[in-house]
Design an enzyme around this catalytic site. Structure first.
Site, short mmCIF file in Angstrom:
data_model
loop_
_atom_site.label_atom_id
_atom_site.label_comp_id
_atom_site.label_asym_id
_atom_site.label_seq_id
_atom_site.Cartn_x
_atom_site.Cartn_y
_atom_site.Cartn_z
CB THR A 33 -5.70 -10.25 29.13
OG1 THR A 33 -4.90 -9.94 30.26
CG2 THR A 33 -6.33 -8.99 28.57
CG ASP A 85 -1.21 -13.54 23.02
OD1 ASP A 85 -1.71 -13.74 24.14
OD2 ASP A 85 -0.32 -14.26 22.53
CE LYS A 98 2.46 -12.87 23.56
NZ LYS A 98 1.50 -13.14 24.66
N GLY A 99 4.97 -14.82 27.64
CA GLY A 99 5.30 -16.18 28.04
C GLY A 99 5.10 -16.47 29.51
N GLY A 101 2.49 -17.15 30.81
CA GLY A 101 1.58 -18.30 30.84
C GLY A 101 2.17 -19.53 30.16
CD GLU A 107 1.36 -16.51 24.22
OE1 GLU A 107 0.38 -16.54 24.97
OE2 GLU A 107 2.46 -16.06 24.56
CE LYS A 125 0.09 -8.08 32.77
NZ LYS A 125 -0.60 -8.85 31.78
C1 5RP Z 1 1.12 -16.38 27.94
C2 5RP Z 1 1.33 -14.93 27.71
C3 5RP Z 1 0.30 -14.01 28.24
O1 5RP Z 1 -0.16 -13.22 27.19
C4 5RP Z 1 0.90 -13.13 29.30
O2 5RP Z 1 1.49 -13.97 30.28
C5 5RP Z 1 -0.16 -12.25 29.93
O3 5RP Z 1 -1.05 -13.03 30.68
P1 5RP Z 1 -2.26 -12.41 31.47
O4 5RP Z 1 -3.22 -11.89 30.48
O5 5RP Z 1 -2.79 -13.59 32.27
O6 5RP Z 1 -1.72 -11.32 32.38
O7 5RP Z 1 2.30 -14.49 27.14
O8 5RP Z 1 2.19 -17.15 27.49
#
Ligand code: 5RP
Length: 227
Positions: A33, A85, A98-99, A101, A107, A125
């Site tokens: 995102t 974010d 979160k996390g 990624g 973050e 989400k």
């Molecule tokens: C990365 C995060 C991201 O914000 C979370 O995983 C959402 O990711 P995406 O936008 O790819 O769905 O916390 O550490």
């Protein structure tokens, strides 16, 4: 990821980019995102928007370099005007996991330094209760078995995050345990309990760290202030 989810991420990212104002210091999150958001922000920068970004991962920093978004760091700034974010789950009180990624620690440091935190999500989400998404817990490599034992003693099923069969290593040189909680009834208490384990650096529960939620559902985008 479905086409609809992808489209919603893009819409949320574009809408969040419109919230950035000239002269701002902006924390830049990590994830798919965020990538959509950065492309929209990069377009605005090309048209003359003057901002500096503080990235939460090496991946985000690399994309910013490609897009011509100027970066700064905590050696040069204390506070940020805004942090933007994504999230893996967000509940009705705007508490989050979160996390996914792997960038949770940076973050959280960046979000904590920001006057205003904007979270962008696709409709999937939003949840009533956090916990279906595995909660990432960042642990130091040394003695990681000890931190794992303490998590186990709490009765929490977990898996070491792996990439190609090897432990995933964060930008900070740590490992991640993905904890399958299913339902986190008291997120703030769980946050504190996990962070009290020696060897845990931080966990992906973000408590009281979202001021504005940008959520896309189908073709509709809503910008919702907390409360
Ligand atoms: C990365 C995060 C991201 O914000 C979370 O995983 C959402 O990711 P995406 O936008 O790819 O769905 O916390 O550490």
């Amino acid at each position: 990821m479905s086409d609809q989810q992808n489209n919603e991420k893009k819409l949320a990212g574009q809408a969040a980019a419109d919230l950035v104002q000239d002269g701002m210091l902006v924390g830049l999150g990590t994830g798919s995102t965020v990538n959509f958001f950065l492309h929209s922000l990069g377009n605005r920068v090309k048209k003359g928007l003057k901002i500096k970004g503080l990235p939460t991962s090496e991946r985000t920093a690399a994309l910013c370099h490609e897009l011509g978004i100027e970066l700064t760091d905590f050696a040069s700034v204390d506070k940020l005007d805004m942090a933007i974010d994504g999230a893996d789950e967000i509940d009705g009180d705007f508490q989050m996991i979160k996390g996914g990624g792997g960038a949770l620690l940076r973050e959280k440091i960046v979000a904590s330094a920001a006057d205003h935190v904007v979270i962008m999500v696709d409709g999937s989400k939003r949840v009533e209760t956090l916990g279906q998404f595995p909660l990432p817990v960042e642990i130091v490599k040394f003695g990681h078995q000890q931190a794992e034992r303490r998590v186990q003693e709490l009765g929490i099923p977990y898996a070491m995050r792996l990439v190609d069969g090897e432990p995933y290593v964060t930008d900070n040189g740590n490992y991640i345990l993905d904890c399958q909680m299913d339902s986190i009834i008291a997120p703030a208490a769980m946050h504190d309990q996990l962070n009290s384990i020696t060897g845990v650096v931080d966990n992906g529960l973000f408590i009281d760290l979202c001021h504005t939620l940008v959520v896309a559902t189908g073709d509709k985008v809503e910008v919702l202030p907390k409360g």
